[in-house]
Design a protein around this motif. Sequence first.
Motif, PDB file in Angstrom:
ATOM      1  N   UNK A 123       0.844  -1.206   0.000  1.00 19.26           N
ATOM      2  CA  UNK A 123       0.000   0.000   0.000  1.00 19.26           C
ATOM      3  C   UNK A 123       0.874   1.249   0.000  1.00 19.26           C
ATOM      4  N   UNK A 124       1.908   1.259   0.811  1.00 19.32           N
ATOM      5  CA  UNK A 124       2.787   2.421   0.910  1.00 19.32           C
ATOM      6  C   UNK A 124       3.540   2.654  -0.403  1.00 19.32           C
ATOM      7  N   UNK A 125       3.867   1.566  -1.088  1.00 20.65           N
ATOM      8  CA  UNK A 125       4.542   1.683  -2.379  1.00 20.65           C
ATOM      9  C   UNK A 125       3.599   2.246  -3.438  1.00 20.65           C
ATOM     10  N   UNK A 126       2.351   1.771  -3.430  1.00 18.56           N
ATOM     11  CA  UNK A 126       1.394   2.224  -4.455  1.00 18.56           C
ATOM     12  C   UNK A 126       0.978   3.669  -4.237  1.00 18.56           C
ATOM     13  N   UNK A 127       1.104   4.182  -3.010  1.00 18.40           N
ATOM     14  CA  UNK A 127       0.781   5.589  -2.749  1.00 18.40           C
ATOM     15  C   UNK A 127       2.024   6.479  -2.881  1.00 18.40           C
TER      16      UNK A 127
END
Length: 256
Positions: free
Chosen positions: A18-22
Motif C-alpha cells: 500500500x505504501x509503495x502504491x501511494x
Amino acid sequence: MGLDEPPQHQQVADDLRRRLTTSEWEVGDRLPSRAQLAQHYGVGTNVLQKAVERLIIEGLLEGRAGSGTYVAQPRERRRMIRSRHREQRGTSPFRTDMAELGRTGTWEANSTARAPAPDRIAHRLGIEPGDLCVRTDYEFLTDGQPAQLSVSWEPMAITGETPIVLPEMGPLAGQGVVQRMRSIGITVSHAVEVPRPARATQEQANLLGVSVGALVLIIERTYYDSDGRAVETADITVADTRWEVAYEVSIDTPQA
C-alpha cells in the motif's frame, strides 16, 4: 492474532505494498533497514524478511547485496495474443509470438510416457480415466525469464507407435502439436481454449517468480482433428502481473 486474520508477514507485505502504491517511496529509493521496519511494525526480523521477500518476488522491491532494499523499476506488462494464425507459421507458436515482440522465446520440458490420464484430462480428451498418455511439463522463458507454464497430455493410443511420441524428441522436436500431428497423417483442424482465473499455487509461484496466491490465468486448450477427436490438451498458466492475454478473432468478409 485471530483465526481469520492473515499471517503477520502477509499483513506487513500488504501494508508495504500500500505504501509503495501511494508513492511513499519512489522508484530507486532505499527503504529503511529491515531492523527499522521490523520495529515499526512490531514484528520479528524473520517476519519482516518474509514480507520483503514476497514483494521482491512480485517485482516491487529489489535487494542489493551489502546495500539494502530498494523500490524496483515496474515490470512491463506485455500483451500475449492468441490467434488461429499462430498455428500456421511452420514453427513453435511460442517462439514466433516472442519474436514478434522482439524477444527470444525458449523453453524447458520434461516428458513422462505411460502416464495415466486423470479424470478431468480424460474427459477433455474423450478417453477413459487411467488411459495412458504422454505428459509433458513445460517452462516457457522470454529472454531467459519465466513467461508461462504448460502441462500437456497426448493419448498414447494416437502417438504411442510413432516417431513423435515424445514432443521434445525425434524428428519434429519442438515444432508444436499441429506440425507433429501432420507428420503422422493427422490434420489438426481447430482448438478450443477456456480461460479461467486462478491463484498461483506454491509450485506455480516458484516457477513463475510470483507470490503464492497471485492472480494467474489458466487456459485450458484442447486441439481437435478434422474428425472432432481430441489429440492433445494442456493447461497453460500465465502470470497476470506480467501478461495481458488478448484473443484475435478473424471475421470472414463476403466476396464481391
